[in-house]
Scaffold this motif. Structure first.
Motif, PDB file in Angstrom:
ATOM      1  N   PHE A  25       5.822  -9.029  22.839  1.00  0.00           N
ATOM      2  CA  PHE A  25       6.482  -9.102  21.536  1.00  0.00           C
ATOM      3  C   PHE A  25       5.896 -10.249  20.734  1.00  0.00           C
ATOM      4  CE2 PHE A  25       9.568  -7.007  24.352  1.00  0.00           C
ATOM      5  CZ  PHE A  25       9.786  -5.838  23.637  1.00  0.00           C
ATOM      6  N   LEU A  26       6.275 -10.369  19.485  1.00  0.00           N
ATOM      7  CA  LEU A  26       5.592 -11.271  18.574  1.00  0.00           C
ATOM      8  C   LEU A  26       5.895 -12.745  18.810  1.00  0.00           C
ATOM      9  CD1 LEU A  26       5.959  -9.261  15.238  1.00  0.00           C
ATOM     10  CD2 LEU A  26       3.889  -9.558  16.604  1.00  0.00           C
ATOM     11  N   ALA A  27       7.171 -13.081  19.007  1.00  0.00           N
ATOM     12  CA  ALA A  27       7.554 -14.487  19.015  1.00  0.00           C
ATOM     13  C   ALA A  27       7.868 -15.026  20.407  1.00  0.00           C
ATOM     14  CB  ALA A  27       8.753 -14.713  18.088  1.00  0.00           C
ATOM     15  N   THR A  28       8.537 -14.235  21.214  1.00  0.00           N
ATOM     16  CA  THR A  28       8.944 -14.667  22.551  1.00  0.00           C
ATOM     17  C   THR A  28       8.688 -13.528  23.531  1.00  0.00           C
ATOM     18  OG1 THR A  28      11.240 -13.869  22.483  1.00  0.00           O
ATOM     19  CG2 THR A  28      10.802 -16.017  21.449  1.00  0.00           C
ATOM     20  N   GLU A  29       9.181 -13.678  24.749  1.00  0.00           N
ATOM     21  CA  GLU A  29       8.969 -12.641  25.764  1.00  0.00           C
ATOM     22  C   GLU A  29       9.909 -11.458  25.589  1.00  0.00           C
ATOM     23  OE1 GLU A  29       9.221 -14.491  29.566  1.00  0.00           O
ATOM     24  OE2 GLU A  29       7.362 -15.626  29.310  1.00  0.00           O
ATOM     25  N   GLN A  30      10.892 -11.576  24.691  1.00  0.00           N
ATOM     26  CA  GLN A  30      11.797 -10.475  24.377  1.00  0.00           C
ATOM     27  C   GLN A  30      11.740 -10.186  22.885  1.00  0.00           C
ATOM     28  OE1 GLN A  30      15.266 -12.480  26.550  1.00  0.00           O
ATOM     29  NE2 GLN A  30      15.669 -10.321  26.967  1.00  0.00           N
ATOM     30  N   ALA A  31      12.255  -9.038  22.502  1.00  0.00           N
ATOM     31  CA  ALA A  31      12.278  -8.677  21.087  1.00  0.00           C
ATOM     32  C   ALA A  31      13.169  -9.643  20.312  1.00  0.00           C
ATOM     33  CB  ALA A  31      12.787  -7.253  20.914  1.00  0.00           C
ATOM     34  N   THR A  32      12.720 -10.004  19.121  1.00  0.00           N
ATOM     35  CA  THR A  32      13.500 -10.854  18.230  1.00  0.00           C
ATOM     36  C   THR A  32      13.578 -10.202  16.857  1.00  0.00           C
ATOM     37  OG1 THR A  32      11.640 -12.113  17.307  1.00  0.00           O
ATOM     38  CG2 THR A  32      12.560 -12.880  19.426  1.00  0.00           C
ATOM     39  N   ILE A  33      14.321 -10.850  15.961  1.00  0.00           N
ATOM     40  CA  ILE A  33      14.375 -10.324  14.595  1.00  0.00           C
ATOM     41  C   ILE A  33      13.016 -10.425  13.910  1.00  0.00           C
ATOM     42  CG2 ILE A  33      16.851 -10.639  14.286  1.00  0.00           C
ATOM     43  CD1 ILE A  33      16.272 -13.241  12.788  1.00  0.00           C
ATOM     44  N   GLY A  34      12.119 -11.259  14.422  1.00  0.00           N
ATOM     45  CA  GLY A  34      10.763 -11.281  13.899  1.00  0.00           C
ATOM     46  C   GLY A  34      10.046  -9.966  14.134  1.00  0.00           C
ATOM     47  N   ASP A  35      10.264  -9.365  15.302  1.00  0.00           N
ATOM     48  CA  ASP A  35       9.677  -8.050  15.590  1.00  0.00           C
ATOM     49  C   ASP A  35      10.239  -6.984  14.655  1.00  0.00           C
ATOM     50  OD1 ASP A  35       8.030  -8.341  18.244  1.00  0.00           O
ATOM     51  OD2 ASP A  35       9.880  -9.451  18.597  1.00  0.00           O
ATOM     52  N   LEU A  36      11.545  -6.969  14.495  1.00  0.00           N
ATOM     53  CA  LEU A  36      12.158  -5.942  13.644  1.00  0.00           C
ATOM     54  C   LEU A  36      11.709  -6.096  12.197  1.00  0.00           C
ATOM     55  CD1 LEU A  36      15.834  -5.730  14.992  1.00  0.00           C
ATOM     56  CD2 LEU A  36      13.756  -4.599  15.829  1.00  0.00           C
ATOM     57  N   ALA A  37      11.611  -7.342  11.730  1.00  0.00           N
ATOM     58  CA  ALA A  37      11.220  -7.574  10.349  1.00  0.00           C
ATOM     59  C   ALA A  37       9.814  -7.064  10.065  1.00  0.00           C
ATOM     60  CB  ALA A  37      11.321  -9.060  10.022  1.00  0.00           C
ATOM     61  N   CYS A  38       8.919  -7.193  11.035  1.00  0.00           N
ATOM     62  CA  CYS A  38       7.543  -6.734  10.853  1.00  0.00           C
ATOM     63  C   CYS A  38       7.367  -5.247  11.147  1.00  0.00           C
ATOM     64  CB  CYS A  38       6.600  -7.538  11.745  1.00  0.00           C
ATOM     65  SG  CYS A  38       6.401  -9.267  11.250  1.00  0.00           S
ATOM     66  N   TYR A  39       8.182  -4.721  12.056  1.00  0.00           N
ATOM     67  CA  TYR A  39       7.957  -3.363  12.544  1.00  0.00           C
ATOM     68  C   TYR A  39       8.020  -2.307  11.444  1.00  0.00           C
ATOM     69  CZ  TYR A  39       8.682   1.175  14.617  1.00  0.00           C
ATOM     70  OH  TYR A  39       8.562   2.506  14.907  1.00  0.00           O
ATOM     71  N   SER A  40       9.074  -2.332  10.640  1.00  0.00           N
ATOM     72  CA  SER A  40       9.365  -1.181   9.772  1.00  0.00           C
ATOM     73  C   SER A  40       8.196  -0.803   8.878  1.00  0.00           C
ATOM     74  CB  SER A  40      10.617  -1.461   8.932  1.00  0.00           C
ATOM     75  OG  SER A  40      11.751  -1.567   9.762  1.00  0.00           O
ATOM     76  N   TYR A  41       7.552  -1.782   8.237  1.00  0.00           N
ATOM     77  CA  TYR A  41       6.447  -1.454   7.338  1.00  0.00           C
ATOM     78  C   TYR A  41       5.110  -1.320   8.060  1.00  0.00           C
ATOM     79  CZ  TYR A  41       9.248  -1.920   3.104  1.00  0.00           C
ATOM     80  OH  TYR A  41      10.180  -1.740   2.107  1.00  0.00           O
ATOM     81  N   VAL A  42       4.915  -2.039   9.152  1.00  0.00           N
ATOM     82  CA  VAL A  42       3.676  -1.854   9.909  1.00  0.00           C
ATOM     83  C   VAL A  42       3.634  -0.435  10.475  1.00  0.00           C
ATOM     84  CG1 VAL A  42       2.397  -2.559  11.973  1.00  0.00           C
ATOM     85  CG2 VAL A  42       3.346  -4.301  10.435  1.00  0.00           C
ATOM     86  N   ALA A  43       4.764   0.061  10.957  1.00  0.00           N
ATOM     87  CA  ALA A  43       4.810   1.395  11.567  1.00  0.00           C
ATOM     88  C   ALA A  43       4.434   2.495  10.590  1.00  0.00           C
ATOM     89  CB  ALA A  43       6.199   1.651  12.145  1.00  0.00           C
ATOM     90  N   VAL A  44       4.714   2.302   9.315  1.00  0.00           N
ATOM     91  CA  VAL A  44       4.418   3.343   8.324  1.00  0.00           C
ATOM     92  C   VAL A  44       3.204   2.973   7.479  1.00  0.00           C
ATOM     93  CG1 VAL A  44       6.759   4.252   8.246  1.00  0.00           C
ATOM     94  CG2 VAL A  44       6.117   2.384   6.709  1.00  0.00           C
ATOM     95  N   ALA A  45       2.381   2.068   7.978  1.00  0.00           N
ATOM     96  CA  ALA A  45       1.164   1.687   7.253  1.00  0.00           C
ATOM     97  C   ALA A  45       0.293   2.884   6.868  1.00  0.00           C
ATOM     98  CB  ALA A  45       0.357   0.683   8.074  1.00  0.00           C
ATOM     99  N   PRO A  46       0.180   3.933   7.726  1.00  0.00           N
ATOM    100  CA  PRO A  46      -0.637   5.082   7.327  1.00  0.00           C
ATOM    101  C   PRO A  46      -0.155   5.762   6.049  1.00  0.00           C
ATOM    102  CG  PRO A  46      -0.299   5.104   9.695  1.00  0.00           C
ATOM    103  CD  PRO A  46       0.592   4.024   9.144  1.00  0.00           C
ATOM    104  N   GLY A 106       0.813  -1.206   0.000  1.00  0.00           N
ATOM    105  CA  GLY A 106       0.000   0.000   0.000  1.00  0.00           C
ATOM    106  C   GLY A 106       0.848   1.258   0.000  1.00  0.00           C
ATOM    107  N   ARG A 107       1.930   1.242   0.760  1.00  0.00           N
ATOM    108  CA  ARG A 107       2.838   2.397   0.819  1.00  0.00           C
ATOM    109  C   ARG A 107       3.558   2.587  -0.510  1.00  0.00           C
ATOM    110  NH1 ARG A 107       8.384   2.751   2.424  1.00  0.00           N
ATOM    111  NH2 ARG A 107       8.963   4.748   3.399  1.00  0.00           N
ATOM    112  N   LEU A 108       4.015   1.496  -1.111  1.00  0.00           N
ATOM    113  CA  LEU A 108       4.695   1.602  -2.407  1.00  0.00           C
ATOM    114  C   LEU A 108       3.786   2.218  -3.465  1.00  0.00           C
ATOM    115  CD1 LEU A 108       6.535  -1.842  -2.566  1.00  0.00           C
ATOM    116  CD2 LEU A 108       7.633   0.406  -2.449  1.00  0.00           C
ATOM    117  N   ILE A 109       2.520   1.843  -3.429  1.00  0.00           N
ATOM    118  CA  ILE A 109       1.559   2.365  -4.404  1.00  0.00           C
ATOM    119  C   ILE A 109       1.270   3.842  -4.148  1.00  0.00           C
ATOM    120  CG2 ILE A 109      -0.819   2.182  -5.218  1.00  0.00           C
ATOM    121  CD1 ILE A 109      -0.561  -0.866  -4.374  1.00  0.00           C
ATOM    122  N   ALA A 110       0.947   4.166  -2.887  1.00  0.00           N
ATOM    123  CA  ALA A 110       0.518   5.525  -2.555  1.00  0.00           C
ATOM    124  C   ALA A 110       1.643   6.543  -2.647  1.00  0.00           C
ATOM    125  CB  ALA A 110      -0.090   5.547  -1.150  1.00  0.00           C
ATOM    126  N   GLN A 111       2.838   6.141  -2.246  1.00  0.00           N
ATOM    127  CA  GLN A 111       3.924   7.110  -2.116  1.00  0.00           C
ATOM    128  C   GLN A 111       4.922   7.081  -3.282  1.00  0.00           C
ATOM    129  OE1 GLN A 111       3.881   9.361   0.172  1.00  0.00           O
ATOM    130  NE2 GLN A 111       2.326   8.536   1.550  1.00  0.00           N
TER     131      GLN A 111
END
Length: 205
Positions: free
Chosen positions: A147-168, A112-117
């Motif tokens: 957090f997404l996968a375990t009780e601490q932040a993992t690379i799964g969180d970082l992988a999802c964060y960047s584009y979810v954060a800029v979804a608007p 959605g971001r690639l299309i809109a921006q």
């Protein structure tokens, strides 16, 4: 130790997730701007024949694919850390979220971001539909965990964060998702965090 080199652009979420981990692991690296014209060059194609970013160079190794780079950095520079646990169940849970980052996140909020921006010729109806299915699932998942996968932040969180954060920026509102917003706040509070540069035209619907 030879300094790591990261080829990318600041507005790429795929690059941002790698930079987040580099900074959170306190690894020294050189950021090399690689806009479209650079990615078409013969020298860049020697690093990555498909011409995509990010590319991480570590000595003689040139590694593409952001999620693969995340795994490499943890295994090479932060083994046995919370970023990618050794426990088989926890590791599988991290992998599941890496897959969602490459699937639902990429073809939902990121598309959605690639299309809109950027005017990328992808299908906005598909991007909105995928986001409308995935984000409520993510919200429910985060309703009783930090957090997404375990009780601490993992690379799964970082992988999802960047584009979810800029979804608007792709016309996808995060207002209906308080658990996702709380999760994002926890990511931003991690040492080494930095935000991807904001684009000027969020288009929430």
């Amino acid at each position: 130790m030879q300094k790591l080199k990261l080829y990318g652009t600041p507005l790429s979420g795929h690059v941002h997730r790698v930079e987040l981990l580099l900074r959170m692991l306190e690894l020294s690296y050189e950021f090399i701007e690689a806009p479209a014209e650079v990615r078409q060059s013969e020298s860049f194609r020697r690093l990555n024949p498909v011409g995509q970013i990010p590319v991480l160079v570590d000595g003689e190794l040139a590694l593409a694919d952001s999620n693969a780079i995340l795994v490499y950095l943890v295994k090479g520079y932060a083994a046995n850390s919370h970023w990618l646990p050794e426990d088989p169940v926890a590791a599988a849970q991290v992998q599941a979220w890496l897959s969602k980052a490459a699937g639902e996140v990429r073809y939902g909020p990121a598309s959605g971001r690639l299309i809109a921006q950027f005017g990328v010729p992808e299908n906005d109806q598909t991007a909105q539909a995928i986001s409308a299915r995935f984000l409520p699932q993510m919200e429910q998942h985060l309703s009783d965990r930090q957090f997404l996968a375990t009780e601490q932040a993992t690379i799964g969180d970082l992988a999802c964060y960047s584009y979810v954060a800029v979804a608007p920026e792709g016309g996808i509102s995060l207002a209906p998702y308080p658990a996702i917003q709380a999760w994002m706040a926890r990511i931003t509070a991690l040492p080494g965090f930095f935000a991807m540069p904001a684009l000027p035209y969020p288009t929430e619907r």
